[in-house]
Design a protein around this motif. Structure first.
Motif, PDB file in Angstrom:
ATOM      1  N   PRO A   1       0.806  -1.233   0.000  1.00 15.71           N
ATOM      2  CA  PRO A   1       0.000   0.000   0.000  1.00 15.71           C
ATOM      3  C   PRO A   1       0.833   1.274   0.000  1.00 15.71           C
ATOM      4  CG  PRO A   1      -0.898  -1.586   1.561  1.00 15.71           C
ATOM      5  CD  PRO A   1       0.428  -2.128   1.114  1.00 15.71           C
ATOM      6  N   GLU A   2       2.000   1.234   0.640  1.00 13.77           N
ATOM      7  CA  GLU A   2       2.870   2.411   0.650  1.00 13.77           C
ATOM      8  C   GLU A   2       3.428   2.680  -0.745  1.00 13.77           C
ATOM      9  OE1 GLU A   2       4.832   5.741   2.029  1.00 13.77           O
ATOM     10  OE2 GLU A   2       3.256   4.556   3.008  1.00 13.77           O
ATOM     11  N   LEU A   3       3.818   1.635  -1.450  1.00  7.41           N
ATOM     12  CA  LEU A   3       4.296   1.799  -2.830  1.00  7.41           C
ATOM     13  C   LEU A   3       3.167   2.300  -3.733  1.00  7.41           C
ATOM     14  CD1 LEU A   3       6.370  -1.508  -3.146  1.00  7.41           C
ATOM     15  CD2 LEU A   3       7.297   0.800  -2.838  1.00  7.41           C
ATOM     16  N   GLN A   4       1.971   1.803  -3.521  1.00  3.73           N
ATOM     17  CA  GLN A   4       0.820   2.259  -4.304  1.00  3.73           C
ATOM     18  C   GLN A   4       0.522   3.729  -4.019  1.00  3.73           C
ATOM     19  OE1 GLN A   4      -1.901  -0.707  -2.809  1.00  3.73           O
ATOM     20  NE2 GLN A   4      -1.838  -1.907  -4.715  1.00  3.73           N
ATOM     21  N   ARG A   5       0.595   4.130  -2.766  1.00  2.28           N
ATOM     22  CA  ARG A   5       0.326   5.522  -2.396  1.00  2.28           C
ATOM     23  C   ARG A   5       1.280   6.469  -3.107  1.00  2.28           C
ATOM     24  NH1 ARG A   5       2.152   9.337   0.690  1.00  2.28           N
ATOM     25  NH2 ARG A   5       3.872   8.093   1.504  1.00  2.28           N
ATOM     26  N   ARG A   6       2.515   6.000  -3.338  1.00  4.68           N
ATOM     27  CA  ARG A   6       3.518   6.830  -4.016  1.00  4.68           C
ATOM     28  C   ARG A   6       3.381   6.799  -5.538  1.00  4.68           C
ATOM     29  NH1 ARG A   6       8.950   5.981  -0.287  1.00  4.68           N
ATOM     30  NH2 ARG A   6       7.823   5.782   1.704  1.00  4.68           N
ATOM     31  N   GLY A   7       2.466   5.989  -6.036  1.00  2.00           N
ATOM     32  CA  GLY A   7       2.224   5.930  -7.469  1.00  2.00           C
ATOM     33  C   GLY A   7       3.240   5.138  -8.263  1.00  2.00           C
ATOM     34  N   ILE A   8       4.006   4.254  -7.583  1.00  4.02           N
ATOM     35  CA  ILE A   8       5.034   3.497  -8.297  1.00  4.02           C
ATOM     36  C   ILE A   8       4.733   1.997  -8.341  1.00  4.02           C
ATOM     37  CG2 ILE A   8       6.888   5.163  -7.933  1.00  4.02           C
ATOM     38  CD1 ILE A   8       7.837   3.490  -5.576  1.00  4.02           C
ATOM     39  N   PHE A   9       3.534   1.619  -7.904  1.00  2.00           N
ATOM     40  CA  PHE A   9       3.142   0.219  -7.998  1.00  2.00           C
ATOM     41  C   PHE A   9       1.660   0.135  -8.332  1.00  2.00           C
ATOM     42  CE2 PHE A   9       2.059  -4.018  -6.172  1.00  2.00           C
ATOM     43  CZ  PHE A   9       2.867  -4.771  -7.017  1.00  2.00           C
ATOM     44  N   ARG A  10       1.318  -0.867  -9.104  1.00  2.00           N
ATOM     45  CA  ARG A  10      -0.046  -1.004  -9.618  1.00  2.00           C
ATOM     46  C   ARG A  10      -1.087  -1.188  -8.509  1.00  2.00           C
ATOM     47  NH1 ARG A  10       1.962  -6.321 -10.808  1.00  2.00           N
ATOM     48  NH2 ARG A  10       2.350  -5.822 -12.979  1.00  2.00           N
ATOM     49  N   LYS A  11      -2.317  -0.783  -8.839  1.00  3.99           N
ATOM     50  CA  LYS A  11      -3.465  -1.025  -7.972  1.00  3.99           C
ATOM     51  C   LYS A  11      -4.428  -2.025  -8.601  1.00  3.99           C
ATOM     52  CE  LYS A  11      -3.362   3.503  -5.701  1.00  3.99           C
ATOM     53  NZ  LYS A  11      -4.141   4.732  -5.394  1.00  3.99           N
ATOM     54  N   GLU A  12      -4.093  -2.473  -9.801  1.00  5.38           N
ATOM     55  CA  GLU A  12      -4.904  -3.465 -10.489  1.00  5.38           C
ATOM     56  C   GLU A  12      -4.041  -4.167 -11.544  1.00  5.38           C
ATOM     57  OE1 GLU A  12      -8.023  -1.594 -12.652  1.00  5.38           O
ATOM     58  OE2 GLU A  12      -6.686  -0.233 -13.727  1.00  5.38           O
ATOM     59  N   TYR A  13      -4.446  -5.342 -11.916  1.00  5.91           N
ATOM     60  CA  TYR A  13      -3.795  -6.026 -13.033  1.00  5.91           C
ATOM     61  C   TYR A  13      -4.387  -5.486 -14.330  1.00  5.91           C
ATOM     62  CZ  TYR A  13      -1.862  -9.510  -9.800  1.00  5.91           C
ATOM     63  OH  TYR A  13      -1.181 -10.145  -8.793  1.00  5.91           O
ATOM     64  N   ARG A  14      -3.527  -5.155 -15.275  1.00  6.32           N
ATOM     65  CA  ARG A  14      -3.997  -4.558 -16.526  1.00  6.32           C
ATOM     66  C   ARG A  14      -4.007  -5.551 -17.683  1.00  6.32           C
ATOM     67  NH1 ARG A  14      -0.541  -0.617 -14.330  1.00  6.32           N
ATOM     68  NH2 ARG A  14      -1.708   1.116 -13.431  1.00  6.32           N
ATOM     69  N   GLY A  15      -3.295  -6.654 -17.517  1.00 14.17           N
ATOM     70  CA  GLY A  15      -3.195  -7.599 -18.613  1.00 14.17           C
ATOM     71  C   GLY A  15      -3.920  -8.898 -18.331  1.00 14.17           C
ATOM     72  N   ARG A  16      -4.093  -9.670 -19.376  1.00 15.41           N
ATOM     73  CA  ARG A  16      -4.711 -10.986 -19.257  1.00 15.41           C
ATOM     74  C   ARG A  16      -3.659 -12.043 -18.975  1.00 15.41           C
ATOM     75  NH1 ARG A  16      -5.703 -15.011 -23.190  1.00 15.41           N
ATOM     76  NH2 ARG A  16      -4.634 -13.648 -24.687  1.00 15.41           N
ATOM     77  N   THR A  17      -2.469 -11.879 -19.538  1.00 10.52           N
ATOM     78  CA  THR A  17      -1.393 -12.852 -19.369  1.00 10.52           C
ATOM     79  C   THR A  17      -0.258 -12.236 -18.561  1.00 10.52           C
ATOM     80  OG1 THR A  17      -0.158 -12.185 -21.357  1.00 10.52           O
ATOM     81  CG2 THR A  17      -1.952 -13.795 -21.652  1.00 10.52           C
ATOM     82  N   LEU A  18       0.678 -13.080 -18.134  1.00 11.56           N
ATOM     83  CA  LEU A  18       1.850 -12.578 -17.413  1.00 11.56           C
ATOM     84  C   LEU A  18       2.647 -11.633 -18.296  1.00 11.56           C
ATOM     85  CD1 LEU A  18       3.873 -12.490 -15.090  1.00 11.56           C
ATOM     86  CD2 LEU A  18       4.849 -14.630 -15.942  1.00 11.56           C
TER      87      LEU A  18
END
Length: 437
Positions: free
Chosen positions: A410-427
């Motif tokens: 959550p700290e990385l997400q708060r800083r905007g440098i880690f995803r909050k959702e998966y955007r792709g269908r595959t790895l």
């Protein structure tokens, strides 16, 4: 804005790289052979939006130290109690987005079997498989496959190039949409969309085609961890994810720049591959609590186990007389990891240690602190172009990864440098996805 990538490093056993973590009071050892153990951690990592996980693996009990496996078994060194390929389908069934990967050696597996197994798993997981490609590093593995010792390092990589080339040819045997399942016309497969591979190399050949249709990714995401010049050349050609062993920020930046230069020379773009050093994370409510936790974990490591582990990594028995780095390099023959040898040299140079002092250290890249300060350290490395993310190692199981996902993510997400959702269908889509906005 760039976003960080996270991959979990796991073992099908009580511990991963930290050799004392299994002894921690919070380490759960009751379910090491229980499917529920692996299903649970997969759910935890997916809830934390990790790109994926992968299992480190070996094909023999470590027996370089004192000529036997007793020390590693009794004191709790890295052990694979289960074949990861049997565990990954369990983890795929309880997740929808998390990538799943395993380590498979090109030295001991034929291309057809590798391609068939990995394609099957990629289909069943919906396109979420990664293959950590290794050439193996210890003679006890070779002897389990009827070989007196490993081939030379460069030869192993030459052979690995052919294995991957052959696998890629096999994965291209089926076009997308080959299965038509037309009951009215009585046609199950459009055979015009299936072809032979007809791959012929110096060491390997395979006619194909696979019996397995084309998988959602076409081929699994290719991972690699070699750090020797030949290993880096292999990674620059093939790798989409690199698990790198560099020890300091400057070493990471140098490795990062070198790989990108090698990729550019082959016509590949930097975004074609994510580069991630391994870290072990200890989190506390305050800095002093985190430091105490890290010190306690270190106290659980038996000094003899450190020597046994270093023996496996370097490829030389440190219970015998080994005078210095050059002596170790001469005695190890075709065994050992070049990255471990390079790290040992780096530690000796930067910390002013003798060879004997350096091999008695565990050399773990531990990051400890509050969730905020851990995120600070990770962000600094990420924004300094030392890496594209991190391989977060299993420590106290499952508490360490649970706490990381609950507090640091959550700290990385708060800083905007880690995803909050998966955007792709595959790895592959997720490791290459571009943030919105």
């Amino acid at each position: 804005m760039r976003e960080m990538h996270l991959l979990a490093y796991l073992k099908t056993g009580p511990t991963a790289n930290h050799m004392g973590a299994w002894r921690h009071p919070d380490s759960d050892l009751r379910d090491m052979l229980d499917p529920a153990r692996y299903e649970h951690i997969a759910r935890v990592l997916e809830a934390g939006f990790f790109d994926g996980l992968f299992f480190a693996d070996g094909l023999g009990l470590h027996d370089i130290y004192k000529g036997g496996f007793h020390t590693r078994l009794e004191l709790g060194g890295q052990i694979s109690f289960l074949d990861p390929m049997m565990v990954l389908p369990l983890m795929a069934r309880v997740t929808r987005n998390l990538g799943i990967g395993t380590t498979l050696s090109t030295t001991f597996h034929q291309p057809y079997n590798l391609a068939r197994t990995l394609a099957s798993l990629d289909i069943l997981s919906g396109g979420r498989v990664a293959w950590n490609i290794v050439t193996s590093t210890r003679n006890e593995e070779a002897r389990n496959f009827g070989m007196p010792e490993l081939p030379s390092r460069d030869l192993r990589y030459d052979m690995a190039d052919e294995v991957v080339e052959a696998c890629c040819a096999l994965w291209e045997c089926w076009d997308e949409g080959a299965i038509v399942a037309d009951k009215d016309r009585g046609i199950l497969v459009d055979s015009s969309k299936v072809r032979y591979a007809d791959y012929k190399g110096k060491w390997f050949s395979t006619r194909g085609p696979l019996t397995i249709p084309r998988s959602p990714q076409g081929r699994p995401v290719l991972m690699q961890a070699g750090s020797s010049p030949r290993g880096r050349a292999f990674a620059a050609r093939w790798a989409e994810m690199i698990f790198c062993p560099q020890h300091t920020k400057s070493d990471m930046q140098s490795f990062y720049a070198d790989i990108h230069a090698r990729m550019a020379a082959l016509g590949r773009q930097a975004e074609d591959c994510v580069i991630m050093p391994q870290i072990e994370v200890v989190i506390g409510e305050t800095e002093s609590i985190a430091e105490e936790k890290a010190s306690f974990l270190e106290s659980l490591v038996d000094p003899e186990l450190v020597l046994a582990a270093q023996s496996s990594a370097l490829g030389v028995d440190l219970a015998a007389k080994v005078d210095d780095v050059s002596d170790a390099a001469e005695k190890r023959g075709t065994q050992g990891m070049q990255g471990s040898m390079d790290r040992l040299k780096s530690v000796m140079e930067k910390e002013g240690l003798t060879f004997k002092q350096a091999v008695q250290k565990s050399h773990r890249d531990m990051i400890y602190g509050t969730p905020q300060s851990v995120a600070d350290q990770m962000q600094d490395l990420f924004e300094s172009r030392a890496c594209d993310g991190f391989v977060v190692s299993q420590m106290v199981f499952p508490a360490s990864l649970e706490q990381f996902c609950r507090t640091v993510v959550p700290e990385l997400q708060r800083r905007g440098i880690f995803r909050k959702e998966y955007r792709g269908r595959t790895l592959r889509e997720n490791i290459r996805a571009t943030p919105k906005g």
